[in-house]
Design a protein around this motif. Structure first.
Motif, PDB file in Angstrom:
ATOM      1  N   LEU A 115       0.828  -1.207   0.000  1.00  0.00           N
ATOM      2  CA  LEU A 115       0.000   0.000   0.000  1.00  0.00           C
ATOM      3  C   LEU A 115       0.862   1.256   0.000  1.00  0.00           C
ATOM      4  N   ALA A 116       1.931   1.262   0.792  1.00  0.00           N
ATOM      5  CA  ALA A 116       2.830   2.421   0.831  1.00  0.00           C
ATOM      6  C   ALA A 116       3.437   2.680  -0.547  1.00  0.00           C
ATOM      7  N   GLY A 117       3.771   1.609  -1.259  1.00  0.00           N
ATOM      8  CA  GLY A 117       4.318   1.770  -2.607  1.00  0.00           C
ATOM      9  C   GLY A 117       3.304   2.345  -3.569  1.00  0.00           C
ATOM     10  N   ALA A 118       2.075   1.827  -3.541  1.00  0.00           N
ATOM     11  CA  ALA A 118       1.029   2.330  -4.435  1.00  0.00           C
ATOM     12  C   ALA A 118       0.712   3.793  -4.142  1.00  0.00           C
ATOM     13  N   SER A 168      12.049  12.207  -0.647  1.00  0.00           N
ATOM     14  CA  SER A 168      11.440  11.291   0.316  1.00  0.00           C
ATOM     15  C   SER A 168       9.981  11.659   0.574  1.00  0.00           C
ATOM     16  N   MET A 169       9.230  10.639   0.969  1.00  0.00           N
ATOM     17  CA  MET A 169       7.816  10.825   1.311  1.00  0.00           C
ATOM     18  C   MET A 169       7.521  10.020   2.568  1.00  0.00           C
ATOM     19  N   GLU A 170       6.791  10.630   3.507  1.00  0.00           N
ATOM     20  CA  GLU A 170       6.282   9.867   4.631  1.00  0.00           C
ATOM     21  C   GLU A 170       4.848   9.467   4.306  1.00  0.00           C
ATOM     22  N   VAL A 171       4.584   8.167   4.428  1.00  0.00           N
ATOM     23  CA  VAL A 171       3.245   7.638   4.156  1.00  0.00           C
ATOM     24  C   VAL A 171       2.637   7.176   5.467  1.00  0.00           C
ATOM     25  N   PHE A 172       1.490   7.739   5.802  1.00  0.00           N
ATOM     26  CA  PHE A 172       0.761   7.340   7.003  1.00  0.00           C
ATOM     27  C   PHE A 172      -0.352   6.388   6.606  1.00  0.00           C
ATOM     28  N   MET A 173      -0.475   5.270   7.329  1.00  0.00           N
ATOM     29  CA  MET A 173      -1.513   4.279   7.027  1.00  0.00           C
ATOM     30  C   MET A 173      -2.173   3.819   8.311  1.00  0.00           C
ATOM     31  N   LYS A 174      -3.392   3.337   8.170  1.00  0.00           N
ATOM     32  CA  LYS A 174      -4.093   2.763   9.312  1.00  0.00           C
ATOM     33  C   LYS A 174      -4.961   1.607   8.839  1.00  0.00           C
ATOM     34  N   MET A 175      -5.296   0.740   9.767  1.00  0.00           N
ATOM     35  CA  MET A 175      -6.209  -0.363   9.480  1.00  0.00           C
ATOM     36  C   MET A 175      -7.389  -0.266  10.432  1.00  0.00           C
ATOM     37  N   GLU A 176      -8.597  -0.387   9.886  1.00  0.00           N
ATOM     38  CA  GLU A 176      -9.821  -0.255  10.664  1.00  0.00           C
ATOM     39  C   GLU A 176     -10.709  -1.476  10.491  1.00  0.00           C
ATOM     40  N   GLU A 177     -11.461  -1.769  11.526  1.00  0.00           N
ATOM     41  CA  GLU A 177     -12.522  -2.763  11.402  1.00  0.00           C
ATOM     42  C   GLU A 177     -13.682  -2.123  10.650  1.00  0.00           C
TER      43      GLU A 177
END
Length: 436
Positions: A115-118, A168-177
């Motif tokens: 996901l971070a790559g996409a 550079s890029m910072e990618v923030f991700m989260k996972m939710e129910e």
């Protein structure tokens, strides 16, 4: 970078599939388009390949560097979602389920890397097909925090770029129910993660400037500021690393206290004090594994996915943690790791794990996993990554105390302690920012 798992649908690929006739449509993927057998045939000039080796070389030689246009992008422009419909797709669940009936954390790590790559490719896209191509690599995994246990219901992975430097890029991700009654609703946040991705020009190999960010509100400004602070924190940690500077005065006192304690215990039966049952020598907590790197786990650059390496390291760390507490441990977080060197297909990867730190009056502990690439022909061994995982045991009473017995082991103990203290701060900050 990790590879999207078959059956996972992201908003990027779904939108592209919906309009295949559009010449401007781009499918952002970190998976190889062609099969490995086609690549081998192409490399060896076989007529069975899609392109001969000579033709492929000529095509690459004909490409010329063309400066990319910088496009002002918003955080929403790179927003991407992946749905894991475990409740409905039993075949997909079969790929993720573990022996305990839960979702495998290591598989989620692979998806985060994909996901971070996409997300990064979406942010760096300038809308032109003739621009010099970019190579996006995972520079570091700054932090992954699992905030709560989760079952096998539908899950949503989402993220976007929150900070950019030059390349550079910072990618923030989260996972939710995902709530069962509302498919488009927001459920509890299960994990948060931050990755640092770097762009390089695919033709020159040099750092490539990425699109700047347009900050639209105070929330986005705060996220961007956090990215700057995170970058400064990593720089400070690098400068104060134990490989560059000696331990602090407080840490030196700790090393001496550890020395006084482990000196009381010895394998010699004549010693006055026997080592307690809840104390384990650090050297006795080692566990190792060797894997051969197969082409099915490669990325579009024909290197092994960082997400796959994370999964291998996590699964070894989990086994080690299980033996350490003689029970099923709870995974809490993955601390910052840097991908120093790419791992080629066909190499042997040696993974060595060790419990390096246990928290006093707590049931948490640190497991370090060092990944080395072995060159059989040269007889060389080169470290590519060092992973730091935090686990918790069932209780304080059931979690042993790890004890170093050499100066080198004391340094690992200090490093584990540093990472645990810093990790706790980062975890609390993530929860605060998410209102948890």
């Amino acid at each position: 970078m990790g590879s999207p798992t078959p059956g996972i649908i992201s908003s990027v690929s779904a939108s592209a599939a919906a309009a295949p006739s559009s010449p401007r449509t781009k499918v952002f993927t970190v998976r190889p388009i062609t099969s490995w057998i086609d690549k081998l045939a192409s490399d060896h000039g076989s007529p069975t390949g899609t392109t001969s080796g000579a033709a492929s070389a000529a095509a690459n030689a004909s490409k010329k560097y063309k400066k990319r246009n910088l496009v002002l992008k918003t955080m929403q422009d790179s927003h991407t979602e992946i749905i894991l419909p475990f409740a409905k797709d039993k075949e997909l669940l079969e790929e993720y389920i573990n022996f305990g009936g839960n979702v495998r954390h290591g598989k989620i790590m692979e998806d985060l890397d994909a996901l971070a790559g996409a997300i990064s490719y979406k942010h760096t896209d300038d809308g032109k097909t003739d621009s010099s191509p970019l190579t996006i690599v995972t520079a570091s995994v700054d932090r992954i925090d699992f905030l709560k246990p989760f079952g096998v219901g539908d899950l949503r992975l989402s993220g976007h770029v929150t900070y950019v430097g030059y390349s550079s890029m910072e990618v923030f991700m989260k996972m939710e129910e995902m709530p069962k009654d509302k498919a488009d609703g927001n459920g509890d946040t299960i994990l948060v993660a931050r990755f640092t991705m770097v762009a390089r020009d695919a033709l020159t190999g040099k750092a490539a400037q990425v699109n700047p960010l347009l900050l639209q509100n105070d929330t986005e400004k705060k996220l961007f500021q956090m990215g700057e602070e995170n970058k400064a924190r990593k720089r400070l940690a690098f400068e104060s690393a134990l490989t560059k500077r000696p331990p602090t005065e407080e840490e030196r006192f700790l090393i001496h206290d550890l020395y006084l304690e482990y000196s009381k215990y010895d394998d010699d039966p004549r010693m006055a004090e026997k080592k307690p049952e809840n104390v384990q020598w650090m050297t006795d907590t080692k566990m190792s594994a060797i894997q051969i790197m197969q082409p099915q786990d490669r990325n579009i650059h024909d290197k092994i996915f960082g997400g796959y390496l994370m999964r291998l390291a996590y699964e070894l760390a989990f086994c080690n943690a299980s033996v350490f507490v003689r029970n099923r441990p709870t995974f809490l977080s993955l601390d910052e790791i840097s991908f120093r060197k790419p791992v080629n297909v066909g190499r042997l990867l040696s993974l060595d794990s060790q419990v390096v730190f246990t928290e006093a009056n707590d049931n948490t502990f640190q497991v370090m996993v060092k990944a080395d690439v072995l060159d059989v022909q040269k007889g060389s061994r080169e470290t590519t990554n060092t992973f730091w995982f935090t686990f918790s045991g069932p209780s304080v009473q059931d979690t042993p105390k790890v004890m170093p017995r050499t100066y080198a082991e004391s340094m690992l103990y200090i490093e584990g302690k540093r990472r645990r203290l810093e990790g706790r701060k980062m975890s609390q900050l993530n929860k605060k920012n998410l209102g948890l």
